[in-house]
Scaffold this motif. Structure first.
Motif, PDB file in Angstrom:
ATOM      1  N   GLU A 297     -88.488 -24.561  43.695  1.00 32.03           N
ATOM      2  CA  GLU A 297     -87.470 -23.726  44.331  1.00 32.03           C
ATOM      3  C   GLU A 297     -86.079 -24.203  43.916  1.00 32.03           C
ATOM      4  O   GLU A 297     -85.774 -25.391  43.982  1.00 32.03           O
ATOM      5  CB  GLU A 297     -87.615 -23.810  45.850  1.00 32.03           C
ATOM      6  N   SER A 298     -85.222 -23.284  43.502  1.00 34.84           N
ATOM      7  CA  SER A 298     -83.850 -23.613  43.129  1.00 34.84           C
ATOM      8  C   SER A 298     -82.904 -23.291  44.275  1.00 34.84           C
ATOM      9  O   SER A 298     -83.137 -22.348  45.039  1.00 34.84           O
ATOM     10  CB  SER A 298     -83.429 -22.828  41.883  1.00 34.84           C
TER      11      SER A 298
ATOM     12  N   ASN B 229     -80.242 -21.361  34.830  1.00 36.76           N
ATOM     13  CA  ASN B 229     -79.746 -20.033  35.184  1.00 36.76           C
ATOM     14  C   ASN B 229     -78.809 -19.509  34.099  1.00 36.76           C
ATOM     15  O   ASN B 229     -78.391 -20.246  33.197  1.00 36.76           O
ATOM     16  CB  ASN B 229     -79.106 -20.024  36.576  1.00 36.76           C
TER      17      ASN B 229
ATOM     18  N   ASP C 249     -83.312 -18.205  37.975  1.00 40.18           N
ATOM     19  CA  ASP C 249     -82.206 -17.744  38.793  1.00 40.18           C
ATOM     20  C   ASP C 249     -82.004 -18.631  40.018  1.00 40.18           C
ATOM     21  O   ASP C 249     -82.932 -19.280  40.508  1.00 40.18           O
ATOM     22  CB  ASP C 249     -82.438 -16.302  39.254  1.00 40.18           C
TER      23      ASP C 249
ATOM     24  N   ASP D 119     -81.666 -19.648  43.819  1.00 36.67           N
ATOM     25  CA  ASP D 119     -82.342 -19.256  45.061  1.00 36.67           C
ATOM     26  C   ASP D 119     -83.625 -18.466  44.806  1.00 36.67           C
ATOM     27  O   ASP D 119     -83.889 -17.453  45.452  1.00 36.67           O
ATOM     28  CB  ASP D 119     -81.392 -18.448  45.957  1.00 36.67           C
ATOM     29  N   THR D 120     -84.405 -18.943  43.862  1.00 36.95           N
ATOM     30  CA  THR D 120     -85.705 -18.335  43.571  1.00 36.95           C
ATOM     31  C   THR D 120     -86.767 -19.419  43.483  1.00 36.95           C
ATOM     32  O   THR D 120     -86.467 -20.614  43.465  1.00 36.95           O
ATOM     33  CB  THR D 120     -85.686 -17.533  42.254  1.00 36.95           C
ATOM     34  N   VAL D 121     -88.018 -18.979  43.429  1.00 41.68           N
ATOM     35  CA  VAL D 121     -89.150 -19.900  43.340  1.00 41.68           C
ATOM     36  C   VAL D 121     -89.987 -19.532  42.129  1.00 41.68           C
ATOM     37  O   VAL D 121     -90.286 -18.345  41.905  1.00 41.68           O
ATOM     38  CB  VAL D 121     -90.025 -19.843  44.613  1.00 41.68           C
ATOM     39  N   LYS D 122     -90.350 -20.510  41.324  1.00 41.81           N
ATOM     40  CA  LYS D 122     -91.293 -20.312  40.226  1.00 41.81           C
ATOM     41  C   LYS D 122     -92.555 -21.105  40.533  1.00 41.81           C
ATOM     42  O   LYS D 122     -92.491 -22.216  41.061  1.00 41.81           O
ATOM     43  CB  LYS D 122     -90.700 -20.751  38.888  1.00 41.81           C
TER      44      LYS D 122
ATOM     45  N   TYR E 241     -83.226 -28.604  42.895  1.00 44.31           N
ATOM     46  CA  TYR E 241     -84.597 -28.122  43.036  1.00 44.31           C
ATOM     47  C   TYR E 241     -85.355 -28.848  44.140  1.00 44.31           C
ATOM     48  O   TYR E 241     -85.141 -30.040  44.389  1.00 44.31           O
ATOM     49  CB  TYR E 241     -85.360 -28.330  41.723  1.00 44.31           C
TER      50      TYR E 241
END
Length: 262
Positions: free
Chosen positions: A115-116, A79, A102, A104-107, A129
């Motif tokens: 997911e973070s 981040n 970032d 609280d996002t998912v890649k 993660y």
């Protein structure tokens, strides 16, 4: 999806996660040479690494990142605040290898979703993660002073956990560390004790959970046997049968765990 805890502890941390198409590590807290040796021990090739996910900027999590990024042209994900905090610590990393992940996002990487989520630690913007593939879920959570209800909601019901069990409170309080360090470890931005880890696990382990890897154990303020006993007793008091359905494993600063399927 498969994983191995390559190294865990104050001397260096790294976790390997792969599926049939991608291979990642979470952190690279050992020298580049040591990271290559650990890959050899699990019969994997660093040249096939798809990326490195960074949790925070402490040296035991980023020591080898710059070397690996430059030698293997590996994408690095962190981040914005962690990138800022790493400036001057990892050397030059080409802009085309620097990616923001970032909070609280998912890649998505093919069928693999990463997911973070935020943790509570004395770093710029620490996060860990979860990895999802189909119905399978792997959670990695260390370096947090406590496990909040929000964290529990995110990590609940994983098939496998890599879960911090850093210290025994009595050993820490009676040990040789100066009070300033003891206070830091015991604080809400320090590390989770065996007891607190066990209580948190009892709230997030579901029927589908089969493996728990106790990680980031203190070399001075914990023992593997003590951590396992604390967690086992708490889980079994909650009706979770350790050794029958849920299996506990130790992690080590020198030897990777066996590569296992989630």
């Amino acid at each position: 999806m498969r994983f191995s805890v390559l190294a865990s502890g104050s001397t260096g941390n790294s976790i390997y996660v792969e599926n049939d198409d991608y291979a990642f590590i979470v952190d690279a807290g050992l020298s580049g040479k040591k990271m290559e040796q650990l890959f050899t021990k699990i019969d994997r090739n660093m040249k096939k690494l798809s990326g490195i996910f960074v949790t925070h900027e402490h040296s035991d999590h980023i020591k080898g990142i710059g070397v690996l990024a430059r030698k293997y042209n590996v994408p690095i994900y962190a981040n914005a605040k962690t990138w800022q905090a790493m400036d001057g610590l990892v050397g030059d990393i080409p802009v085309e290898q620097r990616f923001e992940f970032d909070m609280d996002t998912v890649k998505h990487f093919g069928s693999l979703a990463v997911e973070s989520f935020a943790v509570s630690h004395d770093a710029a913007d620490p996060m860990f993660y979860t990895f999802h593939e189909g119905s399978r879920k792997l959670v990695i959570i260390t370096d947090t002073g406590y496990v909040s209800d929000r964290m529990k909601g995110i990590i609940r019901g994983a098939d496998s956990f890599v879960f911090e069990s850093n210290h025994d409170v009595n050993m820490l309080q009676m040990g040789r560390y100066p009070w300033s360090i003891k206070r830091r470890i015991l604080s809400d931005v320090g590390h989770v004790s065996n007891e607190d880890a066990a209580i948190a696990m009892s709230e997030v382990v579901f029927d589908k959970t089969t493996n728990i890897y106790l990680s980031h154990l203190s070399k001075d303020n914990n023992m593997k046997e003590l951590a396992r006993m604390s967690v086992s007793q708490t889980l079994q008091s909650c009706g979770i049968m350790v050794g029958e359905h849920v299996h506990l494993f130790d992690t080590d600063a020198e030897e990777p765990t066996k590569l296992v399927t989630v």
